[in-house]
Design a protein around this motif. Sequence first.
Motif, PDB file in Angstrom:
ATOM      1  N   THR A 265      12.563   3.933  28.720  1.00  0.00           N
ATOM      2  CA  THR A 265      13.870   4.550  28.970  1.00  0.00           C
ATOM      3  C   THR A 265      13.667   5.836  29.765  1.00  0.00           C
ATOM      4  O   THR A 265      12.559   6.380  29.835  1.00  0.00           O
ATOM      5  CB  THR A 265      14.599   4.903  27.663  1.00  0.00           C
ATOM      6  N   THR A 267      14.922   8.778  28.954  1.00  0.00           N
ATOM      7  CA  THR A 267      14.552   9.795  27.976  1.00  0.00           C
ATOM      8  C   THR A 267      13.084   9.665  27.601  1.00  0.00           C
ATOM      9  O   THR A 267      12.377  10.662  27.419  1.00  0.00           O
ATOM     10  CB  THR A 267      15.427   9.676  26.714  1.00  0.00           C
ATOM     11  N   MET A 288      23.476   7.011  27.900  1.00  0.00           N
ATOM     12  CA  MET A 288      22.364   7.015  26.945  1.00  0.00           C
ATOM     13  C   MET A 288      22.391   5.767  26.064  1.00  0.00           C
ATOM     14  O   MET A 288      23.439   5.368  25.550  1.00  0.00           O
ATOM     15  CB  MET A 288      22.445   8.253  26.058  1.00  0.00           C
ATOM     16  N   GLU A 292      17.606   6.249  22.956  1.00  0.00           N
ATOM     17  CA  GLU A 292      17.436   7.537  23.616  1.00  0.00           C
ATOM     18  C   GLU A 292      18.036   8.664  22.776  1.00  0.00           C
ATOM     19  O   GLU A 292      17.456   9.756  22.675  1.00  0.00           O
ATOM     20  CB  GLU A 292      18.062   7.491  25.003  1.00  0.00           C
TER      21      GLU A 292
END
Length: 448
Positions: A265, A267, A288, A292
């Motif tokens: 991801t 993040t 998101m 995340e």
Amino acid sequence: MTIAQAFYGTFVHAPTTKQLVFLKNTVLVLDRHGKIVSITPDQSLEQAQAAFRALENSKTTVLNDNQFFVPGYIDTHIHAPQYAYCGIGHDMPLLKWLNTLTFPQEAMFQDHHYARQVYTKAVARSLRNGTTAACWFATIHLEATKELVKAIQEQGQRAYIGKVNMNQNSPDILIETTAASIADTRAFIEYVQAVNRTMDPDSTSVSPPLIQPIITPRFALSCTSDLMIQLGKLSEEFKIPIQSHLCENLEEIDLTLSQFPNSTTYTGVYADHGLLKERTIMAHCVHMKDEEFKLMKDAGASISHCAGSNFNIKSGMADVRKMLDLDIKVGLGTDVAGGYSPSILDAIRTSRICSIARNPTQSLLIPELFYLATLGGAKVMGLGETIGSFEVGKDFDAVLVNTAVKNSPLDSFGRDTVQTKFEKYLFVGDDRNHERIFIQGREARLPE
């Protein structure tokens, strides 16, 4: 204890997301460091004047019925160089906007004299809008970033300041080598530390320094893995926070994941490179995934919600209600110049619109919005014990609001109370209503 100042009147703050507190007829007293030493509500004017007489050699101020104090606003995401073109280019999506406007403009900051002109005005405009603390992005240029420190120091704002890091996927004139980027970041951190050593030693011993450096990779796309890893190590070495951008735009997310295929991801890219920590502030977080949010929560990282920018550049609408329900720290950001206004009052209003449009039945309420603009932002900056509300032991970072100034954008009538005047100010008021601005008990020193 030396008492320096005392005020009598109404103080409005949000100590939690559920509370909007009006401290009426209150005597609030500061020591010489600008710390609140006592708060005594429900006092008559005669009692206040008697208390004032007992405070020898102190400055005293009595507010009228059209005045009240609010905690200073906290802008958790703003780009100082972009103030030069604030309000331009909002018909473009993010990556086109960066390449057309942002990068050519930021290249001009290799001239630190030009930087000085822009930064002086950017900081003054931020302060006039009641922002007493801000997380500033500068540019890659070391000398120009020092000029931002000087402008902020001269005007008295509280700030995190980041020399931006970029060593790939950017115009040639804005690409650093990894070695130069790290060396200049280290030099900037040491410069700010040296500036702070010249300050009043008594003042810095009782509160964090007003100006602090912050590690600032522009976003993952602009940095190689090696650079991000080394920036994470700098953050650990100097125990300083980190700021960047995250999940702002769908095209940006796709490009980031293609650039870093070993991370699952966006993040995760930051987490995998040692940049997702308790003192990390990530702007936007519009798109998101649940995993995340979990990464953010587990790390103790924070989010800067920039609704105005997300509308203007058509990035999307962040789910702030979900963030709050997950107990993730959230503050508001103007994101100038993605956002067209350097005012946190505007950020409050656009955040309310965003929350209504996203989920009308669970939209953000006034106490929540005001909390995000004040104490929520303080917690994002790791300063929740220092600023953001009116409590004994905290620094007096505050804005004196006057709803009846000349040419006020709002009007009051006979049945208005301090509560209705406050709400009118929140949704109709602007910088004209900001009569005095205090940081650590001292008035901001705005240029003429």
